[in-house]
Design a protein around this motif. Structure first.
Motif, mmCIF file in Angstrom:
data_model
loop_
_atom_site.group_PDB
_atom_site.id
_atom_site.type_symbol
_atom_site.label_atom_id
_atom_site.label_comp_id
_atom_site.label_asym_id
_atom_site.label_seq_id
_atom_site.Cartn_x
_atom_site.Cartn_y
_atom_site.Cartn_z
ATOM 1 N N HIS A 116 -0.357 -1.874 -13.894
ATOM 2 C CA HIS A 116 0.472 -2.948 -13.770
ATOM 3 C C HIS A 116 0.197 -4.073 -14.420
ATOM 4 O O HIS A 116 -0.092 -5.473 -14.876
ATOM 5 C CB HIS A 116 -0.108 -3.681 -12.264
ATOM 6 C CG HIS A 116 0.355 -2.871 -10.982
ATOM 7 N ND1 HIS A 116 -0.422 -2.530 -10.220
ATOM 8 C CD2 HIS A 116 1.604 -2.995 -10.404
ATOM 9 C CE1 HIS A 116 0.393 -2.228 -9.491
ATOM 10 N NE2 HIS A 116 1.982 -2.295 -9.550
ATOM 11 N N ARG A 176 1.522 -9.397 -5.458
ATOM 12 C CA ARG A 176 2.552 -9.103 -5.098
ATOM 13 C C ARG A 176 3.366 -9.449 -5.395
ATOM 14 O O ARG A 176 4.843 -8.849 -5.643
ATOM 15 C CB ARG A 176 2.731 -9.292 -3.185
ATOM 16 C CG ARG A 176 1.980 -8.319 -2.181
ATOM 17 C CD ARG A 176 2.513 -8.319 -1.072
ATOM 18 N NE ARG A 176 2.013 -9.524 -0.842
ATOM 19 C CZ ARG A 176 1.098 -9.943 -0.367
ATOM 20 N NH1 ARG A 176 -0.395 -9.154 -0.080
ATOM 21 N NH2 ARG A 176 0.317 -10.948 0.479
ATOM 22 N N THR A 177 3.948 -10.961 -5.552
ATOM 23 C CA THR A 177 5.146 -11.896 -6.638
ATOM 24 C C THR A 177 5.286 -11.206 -7.362
ATOM 25 O O THR A 177 6.205 -11.141 -8.223
ATOM 26 C CB THR A 177 5.000 -13.361 -6.029
ATOM 27 O OG1 THR A 177 4.414 -14.075 -6.111
ATOM 28 C CG2 THR A 177 5.192 -12.766 -4.204
ATOM 29 N N ARG A 178 4.154 -11.412 -8.922
ATOM 30 C CA ARG A 178 4.424 -11.733 -9.935
ATOM 31 C C ARG A 178 3.685 -10.273 -10.078
ATOM 32 O O ARG A 178 4.299 -10.095 -11.196
ATOM 33 C CB ARG A 178 3.351 -12.293 -10.199
ATOM 34 C CG ARG A 178 3.458 -14.198 -9.889
ATOM 35 C CD ARG A 178 3.173 -15.260 -10.739
ATOM 36 N NE ARG A 178 3.744 -16.642 -10.519
ATOM 37 C CZ ARG A 178 2.567 -17.800 -10.831
ATOM 38 N NH1 ARG A 178 2.178 -17.929 -11.789
ATOM 39 N NH2 ARG A 178 2.892 -18.441 -10.086
ATOM 40 N N ASN A 186 4.432 -7.495 -9.257
ATOM 41 C CA ASN A 186 4.647 -5.946 -7.370
ATOM 42 C C ASN A 186 4.085 -5.203 -7.432
ATOM 43 O O ASN A 186 3.824 -4.102 -7.449
ATOM 44 C CB ASN A 186 5.857 -5.581 -8.967
ATOM 45 C CG ASN A 186 7.254 -4.970 -7.856
ATOM 46 O OD1 ASN A 186 7.219 -5.715 -7.147
ATOM 47 N ND2 ASN A 186 8.528 -4.755 -8.421
ATOM 48 N N THR A 206 2.689 -2.997 -4.718
ATOM 49 C CA THR A 206 2.645 -3.153 -3.348
ATOM 50 C C THR A 206 1.855 -2.340 -2.634
ATOM 51 O O THR A 206 1.832 -2.087 -1.548
ATOM 52 C CB THR A 206 4.176 -2.612 -3.230
ATOM 53 O OG1 THR A 206 4.287 -1.264 -3.585
ATOM 54 C CG2 THR A 206 5.332 -3.825 -3.848
#
Length: 103
Positions: free
Chosen positions: A6, A32-34, A36, A38
């Protein structure tokens, strides 16, 4: 602390928590949000690279900072980010104590 998958450096983070407000769940939410993130393994790997140190008072904080100056190079995996949250909180607390004001 982010995984290389990431675009992270996979290095360590030292989080000095003066107010006892560190939230591992918030870190994972940001990942998770910035970023990604998962995959459970990537999230666990990220969390494992964050060391949280708590301080009790301004003297303890000063002692930790002095230790950091001499010891960070020896930390395995390399710490590339130190977060002190929050110096201002320690200063406020110290000022109140010096003035005899109860917390």
């Amino acid at each position: 602390a982010a995984p290389a998958t990431h675009n992270g450096l996979e290095t360590g983070v030292l989080y000095v928590d003066t107010e006892r407000r560190f939230s591992a769940s918030r870190v994972l939410e940001i990942a998770r949000t910035r970023l990604n993130v998962t995959d459970h393994q990537d999230a666990t790997s990220l969390a494992d690279r964050i060391a949280v140190v708590r301080t009790e008072n301004i003297e303890d904080l000063r002692s930790r900072v002095a230790w950091l100056q001499t010891s960070l190079g020896a930390v395995e995996g390399g710490v590339r980010l130190v977060v002190i949250d929050s110096v201002a909180a320690m200063a406020r607390c110290s000022s109140k104590n010096d003035a005899g004001i109860p917390d």
